[in-house]
Write a protein that holds these residues in place. Sequence first.
Motif, PDB file in Angstrom:
ATOM      1  N   LEU A 107      -9.157  -1.258  -0.326  1.00  0.00           N
ATOM      2  CA  LEU A 107      -9.729  -0.079   0.324  1.00  0.00           C
ATOM      3  C   LEU A 107      -8.804   0.474   1.393  1.00  0.00           C
ATOM      4  CD1 LEU A 107     -13.505  -1.036   0.712  1.00  0.00           C
ATOM      5  CD2 LEU A 107     -12.396   0.300  -1.084  1.00  0.00           C
ATOM      6  N   ASP A 108      -8.218  -0.423   2.197  1.00  0.00           N
ATOM      7  CA  ASP A 108      -7.396   0.018   3.318  1.00  0.00           C
ATOM      8  C   ASP A 108      -5.915   0.153   2.964  1.00  0.00           C
ATOM      9  OD1 ASP A 108      -9.743  -0.149   4.765  1.00  0.00           O
ATOM     10  OD2 ASP A 108      -9.335  -2.188   5.465  1.00  0.00           O
ATOM     11  N   GLY A 109      -5.503  -0.441   1.862  1.00  0.00           N
ATOM     12  CA  GLY A 109      -4.105  -0.363   1.465  1.00  0.00           C
ATOM     13  C   GLY A 109      -3.740   1.004   0.910  1.00  0.00           C
ATOM     14  N   THR A 110      -2.451   1.339   0.993  1.00  0.00           N
ATOM     15  CA  THR A 110      -1.958   2.621   0.491  1.00  0.00           C
ATOM     16  C   THR A 110      -0.799   2.363  -0.481  1.00  0.00           C
ATOM     17  OG1 THR A 110      -0.207   2.989   2.130  1.00  0.00           O
ATOM     18  CG2 THR A 110      -2.455   3.562   2.777  1.00  0.00           C
TER      19      THR A 110
ATOM     20  N   HIS B 125      -6.685  -4.305 -10.306  1.00  0.00           N
ATOM     21  CA  HIS B 125      -7.110  -3.314  -9.314  1.00  0.00           C
ATOM     22  C   HIS B 125      -5.909  -2.696  -8.601  1.00  0.00           C
ATOM     23  CE1 HIS B 125     -11.534  -3.291  -9.207  1.00  0.00           C
ATOM     24  NE2 HIS B 125     -11.458  -4.554  -9.614  1.00  0.00           N
ATOM     25  N   CYS B 126      -4.876  -3.490  -8.363  1.00  0.00           N
ATOM     26  CA  CYS B 126      -3.666  -2.940  -7.738  1.00  0.00           C
ATOM     27  C   CYS B 126      -3.060  -1.852  -8.625  1.00  0.00           C
ATOM     28  CB  CYS B 126      -2.644  -4.050  -7.493  1.00  0.00           C
ATOM     29  SG  CYS B 126      -3.044  -5.161  -6.125  1.00  0.00           S
ATOM     30  N   ARG B 127      -3.003  -2.114  -9.914  1.00  0.00           N
ATOM     31  CA  ARG B 127      -2.457  -1.113 -10.835  1.00  0.00           C
ATOM     32  C   ARG B 127      -3.318   0.138 -10.834  1.00  0.00           C
ATOM     33  NH1 ARG B 127      -2.885  -2.273 -17.082  1.00  0.00           N
ATOM     34  NH2 ARG B 127      -5.036  -1.844 -16.450  1.00  0.00           N
ATOM     35  N   GLN B 128      -4.635  -0.032 -10.875  1.00  0.00           N
ATOM     36  CA  GLN B 128      -5.536   1.110 -10.920  1.00  0.00           C
ATOM     37  C   GLN B 128      -5.427   1.965  -9.663  1.00  0.00           C
ATOM     38  OE1 GLN B 128      -9.307  -0.832 -11.533  1.00  0.00           O
ATOM     39  NE2 GLN B 128      -9.002  -1.067 -13.753  1.00  0.00           N
ATOM     40  N   ARG B 129      -5.144   1.343  -8.522  1.00  0.00           N
ATOM     41  CA  ARG B 129      -5.062   2.059  -7.248  1.00  0.00           C
ATOM     42  C   ARG B 129      -3.638   2.469  -6.881  1.00  0.00           C
ATOM     43  NH1 ARG B 129      -9.516  -0.584  -7.518  1.00  0.00           N
ATOM     44  NH2 ARG B 129     -11.322  -0.165  -6.190  1.00  0.00           N
ATOM     45  N   GLY B 130      -2.687   2.155  -7.746  1.00  0.00           N
ATOM     46  CA  GLY B 130      -1.306   2.546  -7.481  1.00  0.00           C
ATOM     47  C   GLY B 130      -0.637   1.758  -6.391  1.00  0.00           C
ATOM     48  N   LEU B 131      -1.112   0.522  -6.146  1.00  0.00           N
ATOM     49  CA  LEU B 131      -0.503  -0.327  -5.125  1.00  0.00           C
ATOM     50  C   LEU B 131       0.662  -1.091  -5.737  1.00  0.00           C
ATOM     51  CD1 LEU B 131      -3.696  -1.812  -3.447  1.00  0.00           C
ATOM     52  CD2 LEU B 131      -1.969  -0.458  -2.280  1.00  0.00           C
ATOM     53  N   PRO B 132       1.865  -0.961  -5.191  1.00  0.00           N
ATOM     54  CA  PRO B 132       2.995  -1.744  -5.701  1.00  0.00           C
ATOM     55  C   PRO B 132       2.679  -3.240  -5.652  1.00  0.00           C
ATOM     56  CG  PRO B 132       3.769  -0.045  -4.201  1.00  0.00           C
ATOM     57  CD  PRO B 132       2.268  -0.061  -4.099  1.00  0.00           C
ATOM     58  N   LEU B 133       2.991  -3.943  -6.737  1.00  0.00           N
ATOM     59  CA  LEU B 133       2.632  -5.352  -6.869  1.00  0.00           C
ATOM     60  C   LEU B 133       3.851  -6.171  -7.271  1.00  0.00           C
ATOM     61  CD1 LEU B 133       0.565  -7.721  -7.212  1.00  0.00           C
ATOM     62  CD2 LEU B 133       0.235  -6.905  -9.569  1.00  0.00           C
ATOM     63  N   VAL B 134       4.031  -7.303  -6.602  1.00  0.00           N
ATOM     64  CA  VAL B 134       5.042  -8.294  -6.979  1.00  0.00           C
ATOM     65  C   VAL B 134       4.310  -9.553  -7.427  1.00  0.00           C
ATOM     66  CG1 VAL B 134       6.935  -9.764  -6.178  1.00  0.00           C
ATOM     67  CG2 VAL B 134       6.763  -7.391  -5.374  1.00  0.00           C
ATOM     68  N   MET B 135       4.629 -10.032  -8.615  1.00  0.00           N
ATOM     69  CA  MET B 135       4.055 -11.281  -9.123  1.00  0.00           C
ATOM     70  C   MET B 135       5.105 -12.376  -9.055  1.00  0.00           C
ATOM     71  SD  MET B 135       0.830 -11.396 -10.190  1.00  0.00           S
ATOM     72  CE  MET B 135       0.976 -12.889 -11.179  1.00  0.00           C
TER      73      MET B 135
END
Length: 306
Positions: free
Chosen positions: A184-187, A210-220
């Motif tokens: 919610l708070d991330g951009t 959810h990160c993908r759906q919200r466009g949050l860059p993700l590192v696995m």
Amino acid sequence: MSPKPSSADRRLFSQLRSEMDRMTASERVIANFLLTNRQAVPFETANSLAAKLAISAATVGRFCRRLGYRNFRELKAAFKFDVAVAPWPIGEGLRSMLQTGGGEPALQRDLDLTIAGIIEVYRRAETREWQDIVALLAHCSTLHIVGFQTERGLAAHFASFLQYVRPRVRVADLATGSFSEVLLDGTDKDCVVIVETRRYSRQAQLLARHCRQRGLPLVMITDKYCHWAGEYTPHILALPTESGIFWGTTVPIHAALALLVNGVVLALGDRVEQRLAHVSDLYQEFVGHVGKPARGQRKRGGDIEP
């Protein structure tokens, strides 16, 4: 430097990547292993690969035929790496010590696998893929780090070091059950890091989705068996965890996390030194180090010096 694939290798890797979305779950597991564990492929058999991936040997055979190979042996022939039998020379004294006593040969195998894993990590640190991840970690607005199950400790350890060298590093709160501070708070200027190895927590995959759906860059940061990470991010460090003892090793993951922190330090330059000086002053004010009491905590005649 990492060995360069032959033209046959490149064709096979391209085929694996292009067909991944149309594969079954078991086939994706095999394809992911081949793509991320190329150095080990020459030493596998259809049976050993099936046991390692918890699938049947028949599934491995069908997978090979799908790609146009008669069997796994023929598929392996496409991997043309010059792989040394022993990953690192060790002295005979240490080798003798490792191979004496009941069950001790397992320690020798574990040592070989661990050293090979560390070497692979250091090679990965020279790649463009690695540098792209370092750039995300260094320059994102807020960095959210989360680990599940036994990987919680790895995530917290990683976050603690990064908090020394850059601002706004957060360990995601698992207790709330909502990840609202991330989702919610991330951009899209933030970055999320998930540290997870198999068996994977359902929460890890759900958070990645959810990160993908919200466009949050993700590192696995994961192991070589995580076939689903590519669905949610291109920023994946699939690291070796195979060992010769009871648990899979986390030593290569520790090495990777340390090198990532070092990469962030180099990327930020002088700002890190300034921040470390301020952090050190604050620590000395509130806590202090052994042999050097914190300011305001020196006793004088039984009293606390203000």
